[in-house]
Design an enzyme around this catalytic site. Structure first.
Site, PDB file in Angstrom:
ATOM      1  N   LEU A  60      -9.375   2.149   9.287  1.00 38.63           N
ATOM      2  CA  LEU A  60     -10.278   3.092   8.618  1.00 38.63           C
ATOM      3  C   LEU A  60      -9.550   3.926   7.566  1.00 38.63           C
ATOM      4  O   LEU A  60     -10.156   4.756   6.906  1.00 38.63           O
ATOM      5  CB  LEU A  60     -10.969   3.992   9.660  1.00 38.63           C
ATOM      6  CG  LEU A  60     -11.838   3.223  10.679  1.00 38.63           C
ATOM      7  CD1 LEU A  60     -12.480   4.194  11.674  1.00 38.63           C
ATOM      8  CD2 LEU A  60     -12.911   2.396   9.994  1.00 38.63           C
ATOM      9  N   LYS A  61      -8.260   3.730   7.425  1.00 38.50           N
ATOM     10  CA  LYS A  61      -7.444   4.388   6.380  1.00 38.50           C
ATOM     11  C   LYS A  61      -7.760   5.880   6.253  1.00 38.50           C
ATOM     12  O   LYS A  61      -8.234   6.343   5.220  1.00 38.50           O
ATOM     13  CB  LYS A  61      -7.627   3.677   5.030  1.00 38.50           C
ATOM     14  CG  LYS A  61      -7.183   2.218   5.052  1.00 38.50           C
ATOM     15  CD  LYS A  61      -7.191   1.604   3.662  1.00 38.50           C
ATOM     16  CE  LYS A  61      -6.710   0.173   3.639  1.00 38.50           C
ATOM     17  NZ  LYS A  61      -7.628  -0.786   4.298  1.00 38.50           N
ATOM     18  N   ILE A  65      -7.147  16.498   5.658  1.00 41.87           N
ATOM     19  CA  ILE A  65      -6.187  17.525   6.038  1.00 41.87           C
ATOM     20  C   ILE A  65      -5.558  17.118   7.385  1.00 41.87           C
ATOM     21  O   ILE A  65      -6.180  16.391   8.165  1.00 41.87           O
ATOM     22  CB  ILE A  65      -6.835  18.936   6.121  1.00 41.87           C
ATOM     23  CG1 ILE A  65      -7.975  18.959   7.147  1.00 41.87           C
ATOM     24  CG2 ILE A  65      -7.330  19.382   4.746  1.00 41.87           C
ATOM     25  CD1 ILE A  65      -8.503  20.366   7.426  1.00 41.87           C
ATOM     26  N   PRO A  66      -4.305  17.581   7.626  1.00 42.74           N
ATOM     27  CA  PRO A  66      -3.596  17.121   8.827  1.00 42.74           C
ATOM     28  C   PRO A  66      -4.394  17.279  10.123  1.00 42.74           C
ATOM     29  O   PRO A  66      -4.432  16.362  10.954  1.00 42.74           O
ATOM     30  CB  PRO A  66      -2.328  17.983   8.829  1.00 42.74           C
ATOM     31  CG  PRO A  66      -2.077  18.267   7.374  1.00 42.74           C
ATOM     32  CD  PRO A  66      -3.446  18.423   6.761  1.00 42.74           C
ATOM     33  N   THR A 123      -3.582  -2.474  -3.152  1.00 47.88           N
ATOM     34  CA  THR A 123      -3.285  -3.580  -4.076  1.00 47.88           C
ATOM     35  C   THR A 123      -4.292  -3.654  -5.222  1.00 47.88           C
ATOM     36  O   THR A 123      -4.070  -4.357  -6.196  1.00 47.88           O
ATOM     37  CB  THR A 123      -3.249  -4.927  -3.335  1.00 47.88           C
ATOM     38  OG1 THR A 123      -4.398  -5.000  -2.502  1.00 47.88           O
ATOM     39  CG2 THR A 123      -2.006  -5.064  -2.488  1.00 47.88           C
ATOM     40  N   GLN A 193      -7.800 -12.063  -3.993  1.00 45.11           N
ATOM     41  CA  GLN A 193      -6.392 -11.738  -3.750  1.00 45.11           C
ATOM     42  C   GLN A 193      -5.558 -12.323  -4.883  1.00 45.11           C
ATOM     43  O   GLN A 193      -5.659 -13.503  -5.183  1.00 45.11           O
ATOM     44  CB  GLN A 193      -5.928 -12.326  -2.412  1.00 45.11           C
ATOM     45  CG  GLN A 193      -6.666 -11.776  -1.201  1.00 45.11           C
ATOM     46  CD  GLN A 193      -6.238 -10.359  -0.824  1.00 45.11           C
ATOM     47  OE1 GLN A 193      -5.515  -9.700  -1.577  1.00 45.11           O
ATOM     48  NE2 GLN A 193      -6.700  -9.887   0.314  1.00 45.11           N
TER      49      GLN A 193
HETATM   50  O1  C5P Z   1     -10.246 -12.176   3.423  1.00 43.33           O
HETATM   51  P1  C5P Z   1      -8.851 -11.687   3.263  1.00 43.33           P
HETATM   52  O2  C5P Z   1      -7.820 -12.512   3.988  1.00 43.33           O
HETATM   53  O3  C5P Z   1      -8.482 -11.430   1.816  1.00 43.33           O
HETATM   54  O4  C5P Z   1      -8.905 -10.293   4.008  1.00 43.33           O
HETATM   55  C1  C5P Z   1      -7.852  -9.408   4.016  1.00 43.33           C
HETATM   56  C2  C5P Z   1      -8.207  -8.185   4.820  1.00 43.33           C
HETATM   57  O5  C5P Z   1      -7.174  -7.236   4.608  1.00 43.33           O
HETATM   58  C3  C5P Z   1      -9.502  -7.507   4.390  1.00 43.33           C
HETATM   59  O6  C5P Z   1     -10.045  -6.885   5.559  1.00 43.33           O
HETATM   60  C4  C5P Z   1      -9.059  -6.461   3.411  1.00 43.33           C
HETATM   61  O7  C5P Z   1      -9.883  -5.325   3.389  1.00 43.33           O
HETATM   62  C5  C5P Z   1      -7.685  -6.097   3.937  1.00 43.33           C
HETATM   63  N1  C5P Z   1      -6.751  -5.620   2.929  1.00 43.33           N
HETATM   64  C6  C5P Z   1      -6.402  -6.345   1.796  1.00 43.33           C
HETATM   65  N2  C5P Z   1      -5.505  -5.860   0.908  1.00 43.33           N
HETATM   66  C7  C5P Z   1      -4.964  -4.679   1.109  1.00 43.33           C
HETATM   67  C8  C5P Z   1      -5.289  -3.934   2.236  1.00 43.33           C
HETATM   68  C9  C5P Z   1      -6.198  -4.441   3.143  1.00 43.33           C
HETATM   69  O8  C5P Z   1      -6.884  -7.436   1.590  1.00 43.33           O
HETATM   70  N3  C5P Z   1      -4.076  -4.225   0.256  1.00 43.33           N
END
Ligand code: C5P
Length: 234
Positions: A60-61, A65-66, A123, A193
């Site tokens: 849930l990232k 605040i702390p 990313t 990706q």
């Molecule tokens: O379908 P895929 O393999 O791309 O899914 C990657 C999972 O990792 C997804 O739930 C995505 O939200 C998460 N994620 C990502 N890249 C990030 C952080 C999290 O793809 N930098």
């Protein structure tokens, strides 16, 4: 040896998530529950997946605040998740509060503390994104800066892109767990990706866990897809 595959349950309903989880459980090490499923199905889905005996990564990232992050982490620890994420850009005090809350809550319940994972630079961000919010515009340097701060603040793990694993392994203590999404086998399309590694390459670079979504859940046979990925690792 542990199974390092964390299958992302990136589906919109509890029914779909539970069906997918049941199908692939024997071939994976944990399930990731992210914002879409959690907002749609609530904490109940975490409990239902945990009730099958599976490990859960609650992605849930948290960034607040702390005190608020500490309380959210405590609530996640009470749900008995094994891993959860916070944004390292929330700062050292926020990260310390999150880690302390994970440790204290787990101790009071007599369980091992969930692994609090720091997210550095998403990313989806690039030089322009960082510059526009007033950060160090060099993505690699910003990732390193936040990673070092996370470790100083007591975190035991980080989420990173496959192409950051090797550099982070050079500067971080060996016991830090690195969890990496952006995994593609080559058999499927890269989707959105852009910087990917195969499961084997990511493990060789020093990943501790691989978050895999579409290559498993969008495959014609998700169980076979997960088994095939696992077989490439040994
Ligand atoms: O379908 P895929 O393999 O791309 O899914 C990657 C999972 O990792 C997804 O739930 C995505 O939200 C998460 N994620 C990502 N890249 C990030 C952080 C999290 O793809 N930098």
């Amino acid at each position: 040896m542990k199974n390092p595959i964390i299958a992302a349950l990136d589906v919109p309903s509890a029914e779909q998530a539970l069906k997918l989880a049941e199908q692939i459980a024997p071939a994976v090490g944990a399930f990731k529950i992210g914002k879409e499923l959690f907002v749609a199905a609530g904490p109940d889905i975490v409990q239902r997946v945990r009730a099958t005996g599976a490990n859960v990564f609650l992605d849930l990232k948290f960034h607040d605040i702390p005190n608020t992050v500490a309380r959210a982490v405590a609530a996640a620890a009470r749900l008995d998740v094994q891993m959860l994420t916070i944004h390292t850009s929330g700062g050292g005090e926020m990260m310390q509060a999150a880690e302390k809350s994970a440790q204290d809550t787990a101790k009071s319940l007599g369980r091992p503390a969930p692994l609090v994972l720091g997210v550095t630079v998403l990313t989806s961000s690039n030089q322009e994104t960082l510059a526009e919010i007033g950060c160090e515009p060099n993505v690699g340097r910003q990732v390193e800066r936040l990673a070092v701060l996370a470790v100083k603040s007591g975190l035991r793990g980080l989420v990173c892109s496959p192409l950051e694993i090797a550099d982070l392994r050079e500067i971080l203590p060996a016991e830090i767990q690195l969890v990496t999404p952006g995994i593609r086998t080559g058999a499927e399309k890269a989707d959105d990706q852009k910087r990917t590694l195969t499961p084997r390459e990511a493990m060789a670079a020093g990943a501790s866990w691989l978050v895999i979504g579409r290559p498993i859940y969008a495959a014609e046979n998700p169980r076979a897809a997960a088994e095939n990925i696992l077989a490439t690792l040994y």
